[in-house]
Design a protein around this motif. Structure first.
Motif, PDB file in Angstrom:
ATOM      1  N   GLY A 152     -16.725  21.990  89.995  1.00  0.00           N
ATOM      2  CA  GLY A 152     -15.477  21.375  89.560  1.00  0.00           C
ATOM      3  C   GLY A 152     -15.519  20.834  88.139  1.00  0.00           C
ATOM      4  N   THR A 153     -14.401  20.201  87.733  1.00  0.00           N
ATOM      5  CA  THR A 153     -14.266  19.645  86.387  1.00  0.00           C
ATOM      6  C   THR A 153     -13.896  18.175  86.474  1.00  0.00           C
ATOM      7  N   ASN A 154     -14.650  17.320  85.767  1.00  0.00           N
ATOM      8  CA  ASN A 154     -14.328  15.899  85.697  1.00  0.00           C
ATOM      9  C   ASN A 154     -14.381  15.463  84.232  1.00  0.00           C
ATOM     10  N   LEU A 155     -13.235  15.601  83.568  1.00  0.00           N
ATOM     11  CA  LEU A 155     -13.162  15.260  82.147  1.00  0.00           C
ATOM     12  C   LEU A 155     -13.311  13.765  81.915  1.00  0.00           C
ATOM     13  N   THR A 156     -12.806  12.969  82.837  1.00  0.00           N
ATOM     14  CA  THR A 156     -12.902  11.514  82.692  1.00  0.00           C
ATOM     15  C   THR A 156     -14.357  11.069  82.635  1.00  0.00           C
ATOM     16  N   GLN A 157     -15.179  11.596  83.525  1.00  0.00           N
ATOM     17  CA  GLN A 157     -16.595  11.220  83.534  1.00  0.00           C
ATOM     18  C   GLN A 157     -17.275  11.661  82.243  1.00  0.00           C
ATOM     19  N   ALA A 158     -16.928  12.857  81.747  1.00  0.00           N
ATOM     20  CA  ALA A 158     -17.519  13.358  80.501  1.00  0.00           C
ATOM     21  C   ALA A 158     -17.137  12.467  79.322  1.00  0.00           C
ATOM     22  N   LEU A 159     -15.872  12.065  79.256  1.00  0.00           N
ATOM     23  CA  LEU A 159     -15.404  11.218  78.159  1.00  0.00           C
ATOM     24  C   LEU A 159     -16.022   9.815  78.242  1.00  0.00           C
ATOM     25  N   LYS A 160     -16.198   9.306  79.443  1.00  0.00           N
ATOM     26  CA  LYS A 160     -16.847   7.999  79.605  1.00  0.00           C
ATOM     27  C   LYS A 160     -18.311   8.065  79.183  1.00  0.00           C
ATOM     28  N   PHE A 161     -18.981   9.174  79.533  1.00  0.00           N
ATOM     29  CA  PHE A 161     -20.379   9.353  79.128  1.00  0.00           C
ATOM     30  C   PHE A 161     -20.474   9.390  77.599  1.00  0.00           C
ATOM     31  N   LEU A 162     -19.545  10.113  76.973  1.00  0.00           N
ATOM     32  CA  LEU A 162     -19.488  10.157  75.502  1.00  0.00           C
ATOM     33  C   LEU A 162     -19.368   8.744  74.943  1.00  0.00           C
ATOM     34  N   ASN A 163     -18.457   7.965  75.497  1.00  0.00           N
ATOM     35  CA  ASN A 163     -18.210   6.606  75.016  1.00  0.00           C
ATOM     36  C   ASN A 163     -19.441   5.716  75.166  1.00  0.00           C
ATOM     37  N   ASN A 164     -20.204   5.938  76.230  1.00  0.00           N
ATOM     38  CA  ASN A 164     -21.383   5.102  76.487  1.00  0.00           C
ATOM     39  C   ASN A 164     -22.606   5.510  75.675  1.00  0.00           C
ATOM     40  N   THR A 165     -22.656   6.766  75.234  1.00  0.00           N
ATOM     41  CA  THR A 165     -23.851   7.244  74.529  1.00  0.00           C
ATOM     42  C   THR A 165     -23.660   7.338  73.015  1.00  0.00           C
ATOM     43  N   THR A 166     -22.415   7.312  72.554  1.00  0.00           N
ATOM     44  CA  THR A 166     -22.145   7.533  71.132  1.00  0.00           C
ATOM     45  C   THR A 166     -21.416   6.331  70.559  1.00  0.00           C
TER      46      THR A 166
END
Length: 289
Positions: free
Chosen positions: A159-173
Motif C-alpha cells: 500500500g501507500t501511506n504518504l502521511t507517514q512518509a511526510l512525517k518521517f521527512l519532517n522528523n529526519t530533515t
C-alpha cells in the motif's frame, strides 16, 4: 529478476544518460530554479561578457557612462531529498515503461543535477511504511548508490501511506531543502501532512501515471487486480459507461491532487509513462527561474 551484472549495467546507463541530460539541459535551469532563490545583493561591478543582462544596473551605468552589473551572493549549498513511492502500484506499466522505471530515471536525473551543482542529495523510499532512508550527502558514489536503490528496491508492503512518509521527512530533515515527491498519489488522505511539509520545505510533486490509468481499452471482459489491496474485479471494457467511469475517476483524482498541492503551496507536475519527462522537467525548471 535482475542479476548483479544487469544492475551494474543499468546503473551505468542511467548515470551516463543523467549526466548527459544534466550537462546539456538541466544544469543552468536547476541552478536558476533553486539556487537562485534567496540570493542577496553583494556589490556592483563593471559588466563582463557572459554576465546575466537581467542584472545590469541601468542607473549606475547611466551615471558612469559604462555598463555595470549587480552581483549577488548565492545561498549556501542546497539539500535535495527524493521522496519516492515504491508501493505495488508503481510496478504497473503498459507502454514504454513501468511507473517505477520512469520514477527511477527522473530520480537519477535529479540526483546528478544536484551532485553536479555540489549539493547534497538524499532519498526516502516508502510504501505503507518507510522502506529505506538514505541521508543526504555529496558525491558521485553517493548518487550511484541512490540510483541503484531506486532501480532494485521493491516495497515489502504493497500500500501507500504518504502521511507517514511526510512525517518521517519532517522528523529526519531539520534544514530547509528541496523535496521531490514522486508517486501516483493513490492515497486518499495526505493533505494535512503535505500542508505541514509545504511550510517547511520547497516541495515539488511529480505525479506519474500510465495511459491505462486514464483510459481502458475496449477488449471485452477483464479480470483486474488492485495492486495494493489485492482485490480482483471483473469489468466489461466493451461497456462505454464502464470506460467513461474509469476515465472520469482518473480526472477526478487528478483534480483533487492538484487542489491538495495548491492549498499546501506546493508545485505539482504530471508525467505519463509514454511522455518525454525531459521536456516536462525542463519547462518546469525554466518556469521557476
Amino acid at each position: 529478476m535482475l542479476t548483479t551484472s544487469d544492475i551494474l549495467k543499468k546503473v551505468k546507463e542511467l548515470e551516463i544518460k543523467s549526466k548527459r541530460l544534466t550537462r546539456h539541459l538541466f544544469t543552468g535551469e536547476y541552478h536558476s530554479a533553486f539556487k537562485g532563490r534567496g540570493m542577496s545583493f553583494k556589490e556592483v561591478r563593471e559588466y563582463h561578457a557572459g554576465d546575466d543582462i537581467r542584472f545590469i544596473d541601468w542607473n549606475v551605468s547611466a551615471r558612469f557612462n559604462a555598463t555595470f552589473s549587480k552581483l549577488f551572493e548565492e545561498e549556501r549549498e542546497l539539500t535535495v531529498i527524493l521522496l519516492v513511492d515504491v508501493s505495488a502500484s508503481s510496478l504497473f506499466g503498459t507502454v514504454h515503461a513501468r511507473k517505477k522505471d520512469l520514477v527511477t530515471e527522473i530520480g537519477a536525473v535529479l540526483s546528478f543535477s544536484a551532485i553536479s551543482n555540489n549539493d547534497k542529495v538524499g532519498a526516502i523510499l516508502f510504501s505503507e511504511g518507510i522502506e529505506l532512508y538514505v541521508p543526504p550527502k555529496k558525491g558521485r558514489d553517493h548518487g550511484l548508490f541512490i540510483v541503484r536503490e531506486l532501480l532494485t528496491l521493491e516495497g515489502k508492503k504493497k500500500g501507500t501511506n504518504l502521511t507517514q512518509a511526510l512525517k518521517f521527512l519532517n522528523n529526519t530533515t531539520r534544514q530547509k531543502c528541496i523535496v521531490f515527491l514522486l508517486s501516483d498519489f493513490l492515497d486518499p488522505d495526505f493533505a494535512d501532512a503535505l500542508r505541514v511539509a509545504g511550510k517547511k520545505y520547497d516541495v515539488v510533486g511529480i505525479k506519474v501515471y500510465d495511459p491505462m490509468d486514464m483510459n481502458l481499452p475496449d477488449v471485452g471482459l477483464l479480470d483486474v487486480e488492485d495492486a495494493e489491496s489485492g482485490a480482483i474485479t471483473t469489468i466489461d471494457t466493451s461497456d462505454f459507461l464502464v470506460r467513461k467511469s474509469h476515465h472520469d475517476a482518473f480526472f477526478q483524482h487528478t483534480e483533487w491532487t492538484k487542489q491538495v498541492f495548491n492549498k499546501a503551496g506546493c508545485d505539482l507536475l504530471h508525467i505519463s509513462t509514454k511522455e518525454d519527462y525531459v521536456k516536462v522537467l525542463q519547462k518546469f525548471f525554466i518556469g521557476r527561474a
